[in-house]
Design a protein around this motif. Sequence first.
Motif, PDB file in Angstrom:
ATOM      1  N   LEU A 248      14.480  22.085  10.935  1.00 18.96           N
ATOM      2  CA  LEU A 248      13.477  21.117  11.396  1.00 18.96           C
ATOM      3  C   LEU A 248      12.318  21.051  10.404  1.00 18.96           C
ATOM      4  N   ALA A 249      11.838  22.220   9.966  1.00 19.24           N
ATOM      5  CA  ALA A 249      10.738  22.253   8.998  1.00 19.24           C
ATOM      6  C   ALA A 249      11.168  21.628   7.674  1.00 19.24           C
ATOM      7  N   TYR A 250      12.393  21.902   7.266  1.00 19.11           N
ATOM      8  CA  TYR A 250      12.917  21.333   6.021  1.00 19.11           C
ATOM      9  C   TYR A 250      12.916  19.808   6.090  1.00 19.11           C
ATOM     10  N   ALA A 251      13.375  19.260   7.215  1.00 20.55           N
ATOM     11  CA  ALA A 251      13.446  17.808   7.365  1.00 20.55           C
ATOM     12  C   ALA A 251      12.056  17.182   7.388  1.00 20.55           C
ATOM     13  N   VAL A 252      11.138  17.803   8.105  1.00 21.30           N
ATOM     14  CA  VAL A 252       9.781  17.248   8.216  1.00 21.30           C
ATOM     15  C   VAL A 252       9.043  17.344   6.887  1.00 21.30           C
ATOM     16  N   VAL A 253       9.110  18.518   6.251  1.00 25.05           N
ATOM     17  CA  VAL A 253       8.376  18.717   4.996  1.00 25.05           C
ATOM     18  C   VAL A 253       8.886  17.775   3.918  1.00 25.05           C
ATOM     19  N   LEU A 254      10.215  17.626   3.797  1.00 20.53           N
ATOM     20  CA  LEU A 254      10.746  16.733   2.770  1.00 20.53           C
ATOM     21  C   LEU A 254      10.442  15.269   3.078  1.00 20.53           C
ATOM     22  N   SER A 255      10.410  14.908   4.351  1.00 21.51           N
ATOM     23  CA  SER A 255      10.063  13.530   4.705  1.00 21.51           C
ATOM     24  C   SER A 255       8.588  13.243   4.409  1.00 21.51           C
TER      25      SER A 255
ATOM     26  N   ASN B 273      -3.081  20.347   5.533  1.00 25.55           N
ATOM     27  CA  ASN B 273      -3.627  19.255   6.351  1.00 25.55           C
ATOM     28  C   ASN B 273      -2.792  19.013   7.595  1.00 25.55           C
ATOM     29  N   GLY B 274      -1.487  19.324   7.524  1.00 29.48           N
ATOM     30  CA  GLY B 274      -0.609  19.159   8.670  1.00 29.48           C
ATOM     31  C   GLY B 274       0.115  17.826   8.679  1.00 29.48           C
ATOM     32  N   PHE B 275       1.102  17.715   9.591  1.00 29.16           N
ATOM     33  CA  PHE B 275       1.960  16.536   9.652  1.00 29.16           C
ATOM     34  C   PHE B 275       2.020  15.989  11.070  1.00 29.16           C
ATOM     35  N   GLU B 276       2.166  14.675  11.166  1.00 29.75           N
ATOM     36  CA  GLU B 276       2.363  14.031  12.472  1.00 29.75           C
ATOM     37  C   GLU B 276       3.849  14.080  12.820  1.00 29.75           C
ATOM     38  N   VAL B 277       4.172  14.805  13.882  1.00 27.44           N
ATOM     39  CA  VAL B 277       5.574  14.988  14.290  1.00 27.44           C
ATOM     40  C   VAL B 277       5.721  14.612  15.757  1.00 27.44           C
ATOM     41  N   HIS B 278       6.764  13.840  16.064  1.00 27.19           N
ATOM     42  CA  HIS B 278       7.063  13.478  17.452  1.00 27.19           C
ATOM     43  C   HIS B 278       8.557  13.632  17.682  1.00 27.19           C
ATOM     44  N   ASN B 279       8.908  14.450  18.671  1.00 27.13           N
ATOM     45  CA  ASN B 279      10.311  14.715  18.992  1.00 27.13           C
ATOM     46  C   ASN B 279      11.096  15.198  17.780  1.00 27.13           C
ATOM     47  N   GLY B 280      10.455  16.026  16.959  1.00 23.33           N
ATOM     48  CA  GLY B 280      11.126  16.615  15.806  1.00 23.33           C
ATOM     49  C   GLY B 280      11.220  15.717  14.602  1.00 23.33           C
ATOM     50  N   ASN B 281      10.588  14.531  14.660  1.00 25.44           N
ATOM     51  CA  ASN B 281      10.642  13.590  13.535  1.00 25.44           C
ATOM     52  C   ASN B 281       9.250  13.363  12.969  1.00 25.44           C
ATOM     53  N   TYR B 282       9.189  13.250  11.647  1.00 26.78           N
ATOM     54  CA  TYR B 282       7.926  12.937  10.996  1.00 26.78           C
ATOM     55  C   TYR B 282       7.606  11.465  11.229  1.00 26.78           C
ATOM     56  N   ILE B 283       6.416  11.181  11.754  1.00 30.83           N
ATOM     57  CA  ILE B 283       6.056   9.796  12.079  1.00 30.83           C
ATOM     58  C   ILE B 283       4.862   9.314  11.259  1.00 30.83           C
ATOM     59  N   GLY B 284       4.434  10.107  10.283  1.00 27.62           N
ATOM     60  CA  GLY B 284       3.325   9.703   9.442  1.00 27.62           C
ATOM     61  C   GLY B 284       3.760   8.720   8.369  1.00 27.62           C
ATOM     62  N   GLY B 285       2.786   8.304   7.554  1.00 28.16           N
ATOM     63  CA  GLY B 285       3.063   7.343   6.500  1.00 28.16           C
ATOM     64  C   GLY B 285       3.530   8.013   5.222  1.00 28.16           C
ATOM     65  N   ALA B 286       4.013   7.180   4.292  1.00 26.14           N
ATOM     66  CA  ALA B 286       4.547   7.699   3.027  1.00 26.14           C
ATOM     67  C   ALA B 286       3.471   8.289   2.141  1.00 26.14           C
ATOM     68  N   PHE B 287       2.196   7.905   2.376  1.00 24.49           N
ATOM     69  CA  PHE B 287       1.106   8.379   1.529  1.00 24.49           C
ATOM     70  C   PHE B 287       0.093   9.230   2.299  1.00 24.49           C
TER      71      PHE B 287
END
Length: 336
Positions: A74-81, A139-153
Amino acid sequence: MGIDLPVIWFVIIVFGLMMYVIMDGFDLGIGILFPFVRNRESRDVMVNTVAPVWDGNETWLVLGGASLMAAFPLAYAVVLSALYLPLLLMLLGLIWRGVAFEFRFKADESHRHFWDVAFTAGSYMATFFQGVALGAFLNGFEVHNGNYIGGAFDWLSPFSLFAGLGLVVAYALLGATWLIIKTEGSLHDRMVSLARPVTLALLVAIGIVSLWTPLTHPGIAQRWFDWPNIALFAPVPVLVLLTGYGLLRSLRGGDPSVTPFMLTLCLLFLGYTGLGISVWPHIIPPDITIHEAAAPPQSMGFALVGALLIIPVILTYTAWSYYVFRGKVRQGEGYH
């Protein structure tokens, strides 16, 4: 009481990344220092100090990434996204630098300057975007239901950019103190003179990050100043100042030994400790813990067997390669 596999894997990943920072940090630092050394023969000596080991140093980066994918998918998917662009730019910098490393020895005189510039640019690019990725991670990441929902930048912020600059300074100091060990004569003296202002710059950068982080991240501030974390964290600033003073003092005396390099490693380790306290137990800041992001126990246990077999092998061949190529590197010796 059973074995806490997520904690074991977290320690393995932290260890792998710290080894990467140490091992690849000083050879990236050599490229960062290239603009401050104009003499071609001196530049050849600088590169020759890491020529036998530089590609093996990046083994630790591969280990850290593979471990993250195996133990915390899960962390791998979020961090790379979330960090796709800075990590891609970091890898492009590493590739470009690696190509330039080899080609600068083979090119004729008319192309040597181009490859020197490419080696320098790749080193700055790889280092800067490593630091940007680190700052964005804090800074952290926006995650919802295990998916990154933030922007590309979303990774692009004043804090992450400053973290990138801070890491450039840190790697420059690692490179300078490494060259103090491995060189002699005018190049050695040049590295001593460069290491002094770079040490001061790094101490300033550490101080700014130490103030900026809790002021802009309430969750991190709470972890820093809550009990018992405050008891663990309180000695860190004092140790940073003492280590910095010891480093400046050793450089003032032109210490030709390993002391400046070891003290630089201590500074980086203390910074790494502060980072660990800041994010623990989260592996996806600000909310997802290592246990929430962990793979199934069967998968973690199976992968752990392989990790415990391969890590001693990596440590052994790394130690052996540094032992074989120990000592000073002189002009006309080394990689061709």
